[in-house]
Design a protein around this motif. Sequence first.
Motif, PDB file in Angstrom:
ATOM      1  N   ILE A 195       0.805  -1.227   0.000  1.00 55.67           N
ATOM      2  CA  ILE A 195       0.000   0.000   0.000  1.00 55.67           C
ATOM      3  C   ILE A 195       0.836   1.275   0.000  1.00 55.67           C
ATOM      4  N   PHE A 196       2.107   1.181   0.368  1.00 57.72           N
ATOM      5  CA  PHE A 196       2.893   2.421   0.383  1.00 57.72           C
ATOM      6  C   PHE A 196       4.109   2.387  -0.532  1.00 57.72           C
ATOM      7  N   LEU A 197       5.012   1.436  -0.283  1.00 61.32           N
ATOM      8  CA  LEU A 197       6.316   1.525  -0.929  1.00 61.32           C
ATOM      9  C   LEU A 197       6.260   1.399  -2.450  1.00 61.32           C
ATOM     10  N   LEU A 198       5.542   0.392  -2.948  1.00 62.35           N
ATOM     11  CA  LEU A 198       5.490   0.228  -4.410  1.00 62.35           C
ATOM     12  C   LEU A 198       4.793   1.416  -5.075  1.00 62.35           C
ATOM     13  N   PRO A 199       3.619   1.862  -4.537  1.00 58.48           N
ATOM     14  CA  PRO A 199       3.003   3.045  -5.156  1.00 58.48           C
ATOM     15  C   PRO A 199       3.883   4.289  -5.068  1.00 58.48           C
ATOM     16  N   ILE A 200       4.519   4.517  -3.892  1.00 55.08           N
ATOM     17  CA  ILE A 200       5.308   5.753  -3.749  1.00 55.08           C
ATOM     18  C   ILE A 200       6.530   5.726  -4.658  1.00 55.08           C
ATOM     19  N   ASN A 201       7.034   4.515  -4.947  1.00 58.39           N
ATOM     20  CA  ASN A 201       8.168   4.438  -5.872  1.00 58.39           C
ATOM     21  C   ASN A 201       7.794   4.945  -7.260  1.00 58.39           C
ATOM     22  N   PHE A 202       6.547   4.705  -7.675  1.00 60.54           N
ATOM     23  CA  PHE A 202       6.089   5.252  -8.960  1.00 60.54           C
ATOM     24  C   PHE A 202       6.043   6.768  -8.895  1.00 60.54           C
ATOM     25  N   VAL A 203       5.531   7.283  -7.770  1.00 59.80           N
ATOM     26  CA  VAL A 203       5.479   8.737  -7.608  1.00 59.80           C
ATOM     27  C   VAL A 203       6.896   9.314  -7.639  1.00 59.80           C
ATOM     28  N   TRP A 204       7.823   8.609  -6.994  1.00 64.04           N
ATOM     29  CA  TRP A 204       9.226   9.033  -7.002  1.00 64.04           C
ATOM     30  C   TRP A 204       9.765   9.160  -8.413  1.00 64.04           C
ATOM     31  N   MET A 205       9.445   8.164  -9.238  1.00 60.98           N
ATOM     32  CA  MET A 205       9.951   8.187 -10.619  1.00 60.98           C
ATOM     33  C   MET A 205       9.442   9.430 -11.332  1.00 60.98           C
ATOM     34  N   ILE A 206       8.166   9.763 -11.090  1.00 64.31           N
ATOM     35  CA  ILE A 206       7.590  10.946 -11.741  1.00 64.31           C
ATOM     36  C   ILE A 206       8.308  12.201 -11.235  1.00 64.31           C
ATOM     37  N   ILE A 207       8.521  12.263  -9.910  1.00 69.88           N
ATOM     38  CA  ILE A 207       9.182  13.440  -9.339  1.00 69.88           C
ATOM     39  C   ILE A 207      10.601  13.582  -9.886  1.00 69.88           C
ATOM     40  N   ILE A 208      11.317  12.461  -9.901  1.00 75.27           N
ATOM     41  CA  ILE A 208      12.696  12.490 -10.407  1.00 75.27           C
ATOM     42  C   ILE A 208      12.715  13.000 -11.849  1.00 75.27           C
ATOM     43  N   GLY A 209      11.823  12.453 -12.673  1.00 74.86           N
ATOM     44  CA  GLY A 209      11.752  12.865 -14.069  1.00 74.86           C
ATOM     45  C   GLY A 209      11.414  14.343 -14.189  1.00 74.86           C
ATOM     46  N   PHE A 210      10.408  14.771 -13.448  1.00 79.98           N
ATOM     47  CA  PHE A 210       9.973  16.170 -13.502  1.00 79.98           C
ATOM     48  C   PHE A 210      11.106  17.112 -13.103  1.00 79.98           C
ATOM     49  N   MET A 211      11.745  16.807 -11.954  1.00 80.25           N
ATOM     50  CA  MET A 211      12.785  17.696 -11.438  1.00 80.25           C
ATOM     51  C   MET A 211      13.951  17.777 -12.414  1.00 80.25           C
ATOM     52  N   PHE A 212      14.311  16.612 -12.940  1.00 78.21           N
ATOM     53  CA  PHE A 212      15.457  16.553 -13.836  1.00 78.21           C
ATOM     54  C   PHE A 212      15.204  17.415 -15.077  1.00 78.21           C
ATOM     55  N   PHE A 213      14.023  17.233 -15.673  1.00 79.65           N
ATOM     56  CA  PHE A 213      13.753  17.970 -16.908  1.00 79.65           C
ATOM     57  C   PHE A 213      13.467  19.446 -16.636  1.00 79.65           C
ATOM     58  N   ALA A 214      12.833  19.731 -15.492  1.00 81.22           N
ATOM     59  CA  ALA A 214      12.572  21.137 -15.145  1.00 81.22           C
ATOM     60  C   ALA A 214      13.891  21.876 -14.972  1.00 81.22           C
ATOM     61  N   LEU A 215      14.835  21.211 -14.299  1.00 83.56           N
ATOM     62  CA  LEU A 215      16.155  21.797 -14.083  1.00 83.56           C
ATOM     63  C   LEU A 215      16.850  22.025 -15.424  1.00 83.56           C
ATOM     64  N   LEU A 216      16.735  21.007 -16.272  1.00 78.96           N
ATOM     65  CA  LEU A 216      17.375  21.071 -17.575  1.00 78.96           C
ATOM     66  C   LEU A 216      16.802  22.209 -18.408  1.00 78.96           C
ATOM     67  N   PHE A 217      15.467  22.343 -18.417  1.00 77.31           N
ATOM     68  CA  PHE A 217      14.845  23.319 -19.300  1.00 77.31           C
ATOM     69  C   PHE A 217      14.961  24.742 -18.769  1.00 77.31           C
ATOM     70  N   THR A 218      14.825  24.932 -17.452  1.00 78.42           N
ATOM     71  CA  THR A 218      14.898  26.309 -16.947  1.00 78.42           C
ATOM     72  C   THR A 218      16.343  26.805 -16.923  1.00 78.42           C
ATOM     73  N   ASN A 219      17.257  25.995 -16.400  1.00 82.20           N
ATOM     74  CA  ASN A 219      18.648  26.448 -16.341  1.00 82.20           C
ATOM     75  C   ASN A 219      19.395  26.177 -17.639  1.00 82.20           C
ATOM     76  N   GLY A 220      19.060  25.053 -18.256  1.00 78.67           N
ATOM     77  CA  GLY A 220      19.736  24.679 -19.486  1.00 78.67           C
ATOM     78  C   GLY A 220      19.547  25.705 -20.583  1.00 78.67           C
ATOM     79  N   ALA A 221      18.314  26.243 -20.704  1.00 73.38           N
ATOM     80  CA  ALA A 221      18.016  27.210 -21.753  1.00 73.38           C
ATOM     81  C   ALA A 221      18.841  28.476 -21.543  1.00 73.38           C
ATOM     82  N   ASN A 222      18.900  28.946 -20.301  1.00 69.96           N
ATOM     83  CA  ASN A 222      19.699  30.134 -20.001  1.00 69.96           C
ATOM     84  C   ASN A 222      21.166  29.908 -20.315  1.00 69.96           C
TER      85      ASN A 222
END
Lengths: 411, 223
Positions: free
Chosen positions: A285-312
């Motif tokens: 009920i927690f660990l497997l579902p939260i791991n999916f959420v983690w993957m989304i967060i990791i992906g989001f943060m990585f690309f957000a960092l890339l696009f906001t700072n990378g573009a500059n």
Amino acid sequence: MNMELLDFAYFASYSIMIYSSVLWFSVFLANRKRMWENPSVKYTPSVTFLVPAHNEENLIDRCLESIENLDYPKDKIKVIVIDDGSTDSTGSVASRFGVKLIEQKHKGKAAAVNNALKHVKTELVACLDADSVLDKTYLKKIVTHMKNKNVAAATPSLKVSHKNSLMRDIQYMEYLYMIFLRRLFNFFDCQYVIPGPGGIYKTEYLKKVGGLDEKNLTEDMEVAFRLIDNGYKIENSIDAYVHTEAPKTLKGLFRQRIRWYRGYLQNVFKYSHMISNGKFGNLGIFLLPINFVWMIIIGFMFFALLFTNGANLLSSFVDWSYIHYSIFTPNNLVDVMSVGLYSYFTIVFAILGFLNINLSLKYSGEKWRVKENLKMYFGYLFIYPLLIAAFWIVSIFQEIFKVERKWLHEN
Amino acid sequence: MVARKLKFEIYLISGAITAGILFLGIFFGVTVSKSKVDNLQSELDKLKMSQEDLNLEFVLIATSRNQTCNLISYELDKVIDNAAQLGERVSLYETSEKIKDDRFSFLKDDYTITLIRYWFFLDRMKTECNRTNFVTVLYFYSNDKCDDCNKQGLVLNVIKQTYQQDVMIFAIDSDSRLNVVDLLKKTYQVETVPSLVVDGKKYDGLVSVEELKSVLCEKLKKC
């Protein structure tokens, strides 16, 4: 991208990250008096060590010596070395130690273990990599967890043997954190990996569930899922240490992690019936579902960092003169005006980062050595998260686009 | 077989603690945001006071024009420097603050009006007192989708460093809802950002340091 949407996404991600940290911290607080505890039982079962080895002539003697030196009744220990198609003198080095030697064509670790499992007659069976070394007290400590009839396996605490590259420094710290986290997972009853080096099983149960899966990328994870699926428990001993080799280079680490993370994805889909299923406790009920959420967060943060700072960064490179201006003309950016909500989050995450390292060191029997290990702490706090994010993203893409898994087995 | 039992307390407790941490963060953010606006407001009040002062000077000695020009000993360049610095901070607040205080948009309008008033003073001084030792630059920028505005800002920083009190820069948010900003834009036919109006002459798009320097050299009769 709409700025407010971006801020909302950041806020949501931070909230989940904080929640997750708080939860693990609560698990820690609830069990802080039992962290070091091994059950005080009189139990000295017989154990067979399975050591699959493929071209390990240089390292296997260290491994076998450490088994010989174990603080445990000698007549209760048996060793089987499986020579997995070595082309060097691994077999002859091993036979000097008076161990049972099985030879097979090169088929990989899981096949080697399954092959040897047929010959195991002892109550317990422990797997070991030829490049790993056991602590003297390893066996004495870990077997105490195996007496309970519901327990099918127990996990040790892994440490990196050598710290002689930045990647190994980072992994050294990561492994210490994993020691702490694995114990918390144990209290929360959601360990889903039985590490290849040093994982110990009840022979009967391992045979009953059919041994290791030879087609899996991470057979040590698959077997954990399978045991849980069959209603068994997995324990952990926090001070049963196994020292193991970690990839020295970025390339080596990349290969290893792609295998691990793709193995995780493969197994989560294989055991998807566990996700959000209360029958499997906190794991479901927690660990497997939260791991999916983690993957989304990791992906989001990585690309957000890339696009906001990378573009500059990119546009600065195109017009290099503006870099010059921004460096050599003083501006008042360091100002009260830049303090705000994100400064608060920065402080929260700094505290969490400090706690993470502090508790990891404490519960792996290590000490702060700021001068000597500064590179390690910094690498772990700032480089490691980026690497892990990149590895996860590559793994997910490779799984989605079904990149051939075969090459990963040859690691 | 183990029957795994679930306990939800720890999830709920952690949720409550997390909510507490987030709430504290938002409280911190709101408080900081308020105090920032207070800080900007007090700076702006000082600026407006100087302006009132200057205004009154103009009125008092309006009778003798020549004297006015000589008597205005006010250190205008310093005041305008302060105005520009305040402008940067207002802009920083606007772009980086996640929890905007209600008073901010009024403060910004107030600031813009004050700035345009100063610009107007200087313009009057130029024409009425026949002063040619300085140049005024109106800089129209936008905080929204304007990549070149960052660069133009850097260019103007460099120019300000070089020319000091010989160049007076007034940065005006082109997206302002104020009528006077609209009027200025129409007067100088400003349609894009960034745009510069140097002593009444408009330059569209990003103007580089070299281009701007050559314009200023000509106007100031020195380089």
